[in-house]
Design a protein around this motif. Sequence first.
Motif, mmCIF file in Angstrom:
data_model
loop_
_atom_site.group_PDB
_atom_site.id
_atom_site.type_symbol
_atom_site.label_atom_id
_atom_site.label_comp_id
_atom_site.label_asym_id
_atom_site.label_seq_id
_atom_site.Cartn_x
_atom_site.Cartn_y
_atom_site.Cartn_z
ATOM 1 N N ASP A 162 50.411 72.354 -9.421
ATOM 2 C CA ASP A 162 49.861 73.089 -10.407
ATOM 3 C C ASP A 162 48.953 74.215 -10.200
ATOM 4 O OD1 ASP A 162 51.076 71.864 -12.905
ATOM 5 O OD2 ASP A 162 49.701 70.039 -12.330
ATOM 6 N N ASP A 163 49.435 74.931 -9.184
ATOM 7 C CA ASP A 163 48.729 76.183 -8.549
ATOM 8 C C ASP A 163 49.661 76.831 -7.699
ATOM 9 O OD1 ASP A 163 48.329 75.152 -5.575
ATOM 10 O OD2 ASP A 163 46.927 73.756 -6.707
ATOM 11 N N ARG A 164 49.253 77.901 -7.223
ATOM 12 C CA ARG A 164 50.041 78.957 -6.758
ATOM 13 C C ARG A 164 49.677 78.914 -5.183
ATOM 14 N NH1 ARG A 164 49.541 84.873 -8.197
ATOM 15 N NH2 ARG A 164 51.771 85.240 -7.357
ATOM 16 N N ALA A 165 50.557 77.892 -4.414
ATOM 17 C CA ALA A 165 50.200 77.429 -3.162
ATOM 18 C C ALA A 165 50.096 78.940 -2.265
ATOM 19 C CB ALA A 165 51.292 76.672 -2.683
ATOM 20 N N ALA A 166 49.029 79.136 -1.440
ATOM 21 C CA ALA A 166 48.865 80.177 -0.805
ATOM 22 C C ALA A 166 49.580 80.342 0.289
ATOM 23 C CB ALA A 166 47.136 80.067 -0.260
ATOM 24 N N LEU A 167 49.934 79.441 1.183
ATOM 25 C CA LEU A 167 50.586 79.776 2.417
ATOM 26 C C LEU A 167 51.879 78.335 2.747
ATOM 27 C CD1 LEU A 167 48.070 80.863 5.209
ATOM 28 C CD2 LEU A 167 49.503 82.034 3.910
ATOM 29 N N GLY A 168 52.723 78.740 3.050
ATOM 30 C CA GLY A 168 53.851 77.798 3.398
ATOM 31 C C GLY A 168 54.462 77.832 4.783
ATOM 32 N N VAL A 169 54.714 77.032 5.454
ATOM 33 C CA VAL A 169 55.652 77.070 6.693
ATOM 34 C C VAL A 169 56.508 75.785 6.871
ATOM 35 C CG1 VAL A 169 53.976 78.616 8.001
ATOM 36 C CG2 VAL A 169 53.774 75.883 8.094
ATOM 37 N N SER A 170 57.684 75.999 7.487
ATOM 38 C CA SER A 170 58.850 75.029 7.675
ATOM 39 C C SER A 170 59.055 74.568 9.138
ATOM 40 C CB SER A 170 60.159 75.239 6.763
ATOM 41 O OG SER A 170 59.937 75.241 5.578
ATOM 42 N N SER A 171 59.132 73.393 9.341
ATOM 43 C CA SER A 171 59.459 73.134 10.675
ATOM 44 C C SER A 171 60.728 72.556 10.934
ATOM 45 C CB SER A 171 58.604 71.889 11.188
ATOM 46 O OG SER A 171 58.889 71.188 12.436
ATOM 47 N N LYS A 172 61.460 72.706 12.133
ATOM 48 C CA LYS A 172 62.688 72.253 12.484
ATOM 49 C C LYS A 172 62.849 70.788 12.148
ATOM 50 C CE LYS A 172 64.370 76.072 15.405
ATOM 51 N NZ LYS A 172 64.670 76.547 16.737
ATOM 52 N N ASN A 173 61.652 69.972 12.214
ATOM 53 C CA ASN A 173 61.861 68.500 12.037
ATOM 54 C C ASN A 173 62.079 68.401 10.697
ATOM 55 O OD1 ASN A 173 59.339 68.704 10.842
ATOM 56 N ND2 ASN A 173 58.682 66.952 11.871
ATOM 57 N N GLY A 174 62.206 69.208 9.755
ATOM 58 C CA GLY A 174 62.500 68.796 8.316
ATOM 59 C C GLY A 174 61.175 68.783 7.460
ATOM 60 N N ASN A 175 60.126 68.879 8.122
ATOM 61 C CA ASN A 175 58.929 69.089 7.242
ATOM 62 C C ASN A 175 58.354 70.407 6.666
ATOM 63 O OD1 ASN A 175 58.653 66.327 7.390
ATOM 64 N ND2 ASN A 175 56.791 66.457 8.883
ATOM 65 N N THR A 176 57.964 70.673 5.457
ATOM 66 C CA THR A 176 57.365 71.853 4.968
ATOM 67 C C THR A 176 55.991 71.697 4.690
ATOM 68 O OG1 THR A 176 59.481 72.752 4.136
ATOM 69 C CG2 THR A 176 57.551 73.582 3.095
ATOM 70 N N TYR A 177 55.204 72.495 5.055
ATOM 71 C CA TYR A 177 53.641 72.345 4.819
ATOM 72 C C TYR A 177 53.120 73.295 3.912
ATOM 73 C CZ TYR A 177 54.345 69.569 8.829
ATOM 74 O OH TYR A 177 54.688 68.522 10.006
ATOM 75 N N PHE A 178 52.235 73.154 2.777
ATOM 76 C CA PHE A 178 51.898 74.126 1.803
ATOM 77 C C PHE A 178 50.272 73.592 2.030
ATOM 78 C CE2 PHE A 178 56.058 74.524 0.059
ATOM 79 C CZ PHE A 178 55.907 75.862 0.059
ATOM 80 N N VAL A 179 49.488 74.941 1.985
ATOM 81 C CA VAL A 179 48.045 75.001 1.781
ATOM 82 C C VAL A 179 47.935 75.456 0.364
ATOM 83 C CG1 VAL A 179 45.829 75.987 2.255
ATOM 84 C CG2 VAL A 179 47.425 75.480 4.365
ATOM 85 N N HIS A 180 47.085 74.806 -0.312
ATOM 86 C CA HIS A 180 47.282 75.033 -1.962
ATOM 87 C C HIS A 180 45.598 74.752 -2.373
ATOM 88 C CE1 HIS A 180 47.639 71.139 -3.785
ATOM 89 N NE2 HIS A 180 48.146 70.775 -2.526
ATOM 90 N N GLY A 181 45.435 75.095 -3.604
ATOM 91 C CA GLY A 181 44.085 74.746 -4.236
ATOM 92 C C GLY A 181 43.017 75.458 -3.602
ATOM 93 N N GLY A 182 43.128 75.804 -2.200
ATOM 94 C CA GLY A 182 41.885 76.288 -1.544
ATOM 95 C C GLY A 182 41.232 75.223 -0.753
ATOM 96 N N ASP A 183 41.647 73.856 -1.133
ATOM 97 C CA ASP A 183 40.931 72.872 -0.088
ATOM 98 C C ASP A 183 42.047 71.864 0.151
ATOM 99 O OD1 ASP A 183 41.787 71.770 -2.668
ATOM 100 O OD2 ASP A 183 39.746 71.210 -3.205
#
Length: 571
Positions: free
Chosen positions: A238-259
């Motif tokens: 319920d916020d605009r995730a600031a940054l996102g990256v994907s790994s070749k192992n299938g995971n995707t990571y998002f930093v969101h909410g500032g914390d």
Amino acid sequence: MSFASDEQIERGERMRTLMIVATMLCAIGNTTVSQSKYGATNPMIARGSGSNSSPVLVLENGLNPSAVLIGNKETICMATNWIGHYPLIAQRVDSTGRLLWKTVQISNPQNSIDQDGKGIILPRLDGGTYSIFEFWEFKQRSGDALLYASYPHIQLVDASGNVLWGVDGKRLTNMIVGYQGGADVSLTSFAPDGDVIVYWRWFAEDSSGKKVFATYAQKVDRVTGEFKFGQSGKKLFDDRAALGVSSKNGNTYFVHGGDSIACLDAYCNVKWHLPLLDGVIDEYSVGTNDFGEVLVLHTTAEGIKGRLYGADGVPLWSDKLITSKVKRILFGTKLVNWCNTRWVFSMFSAIFCVDREGTMCWSDTGIVLPGRILDVSPVDESNVVAAFQRARVGESFTYDLYTQKVGIAGAAMWQPDGIKIIENIGTVCRILPDSNGGSYLVFDAMAQYEPAYRPRGTYWQMVNKHGEAGIITDVSYTGIYQGQSKTVSVSCYPNRFNHKTTITYSLPAAGRVSLKIFNLIGQEVAALLSGEQGGGAHQVVWNASQMPSGIYLVRLEAANNVAVAKLQLLK
């Protein structure tokens, strides 16, 4: 002598040099030429001609390009056409610079106001590609302002350049922007079943000022284009995730909410969700590697600190001071995986490298290059290549594009100031590593009128591991231009030489002889001979120990004839 006279003389010399090089290049068939402002040919531009040593114009009027390399041999380039309603256009280029498609229009209108090259290209195994982009629509006028709404779209193009999913592709959500706002496409990946996952950040505001923020994903069937997450897409946060990256192992990571940092699996399900580093607000960057480890760097009062998470969310180390010499990391700085053991990143004019232990591999202040860095990418286990722009001395807001290779020990591998690629660069350059320690550069460049006309657009250039720009398929070719029935000839041995080469030439009769060396942008770099000489065979040795590696042209003028040959200097 007045300033006007100096300028006229200088322009005359530029014209003369340009015409000499144009004659040489026409004689050896080196490139496709275009007309200059003054009516002379322009040797600087190749239009998808194959075998060339000049940047190839792949998308005329195309700015803010994206690019992807397919099988280390072909490049798909995508850019916004700044003519008409800003359609999104694409082109396929082989490893010799030959254009394989007629220019493909992906969508219209695709407005580039907030793009800066954010279009994303995903290659298919059958040679086709998915293009993911923001589709902009005009909404209304509010006073002097024009209001637009943007929506996430996807387009499928087959290997032959045919558009398959309609004029504008498929809109990935049925959500509507009432007043202003829209989608910011942030990330894409492939699901294990081959379907495409597209992530976007959503913002909408109604006429009363009420705002809605969210982050969404959509899963698209790889063949039919059917939506697997419903017509609206799947809400992730319920916020605009600031940054996102994907790994070749299938995971995707998002930093969101500032914390917070969240890990999603390949089907957008949350695997773990953790608080981020204390005090992190808006100056941080995120990168991952093929193992699914995720690195977060952020700004503190002491300098840049970081934390490395394992794929399971357990911190491998945390709150470690990376460098105290650099006080801040810019938001969104790209951390690029380098052989899974370190990450490289750039800020302003410096390249940095940090390993999995949180140790700076080079100086704490980075490797400083003589210009603003546009992109940096590892090209093999031991080297990274950077593209940077340098301000031209004495001219305002004019920049040239250079490239430099940096070794694993932090030393510059090419000329001290880098290798010059082109004049009057735009704002974007993408580096795509090949399989031999070289790279392909895809960049936009502004129109140029002196010393010759060059169109605005997206260009492609290859740089090999030695720092030589261009595709050279025949360095031993001897070109002969016949002005009359009598001819002169010139050849060189060895041609791929390190410091010295012997230039052999023959004259039909005694007379005045001129023997000069030029580089590929028309600059005279050596005058070997100028004077009277007898007929027959002759030799002269060129000592090029003070010259940089690259392709040179030797030009012989005698008996009203001209002969030209290529030379390749390797150091």
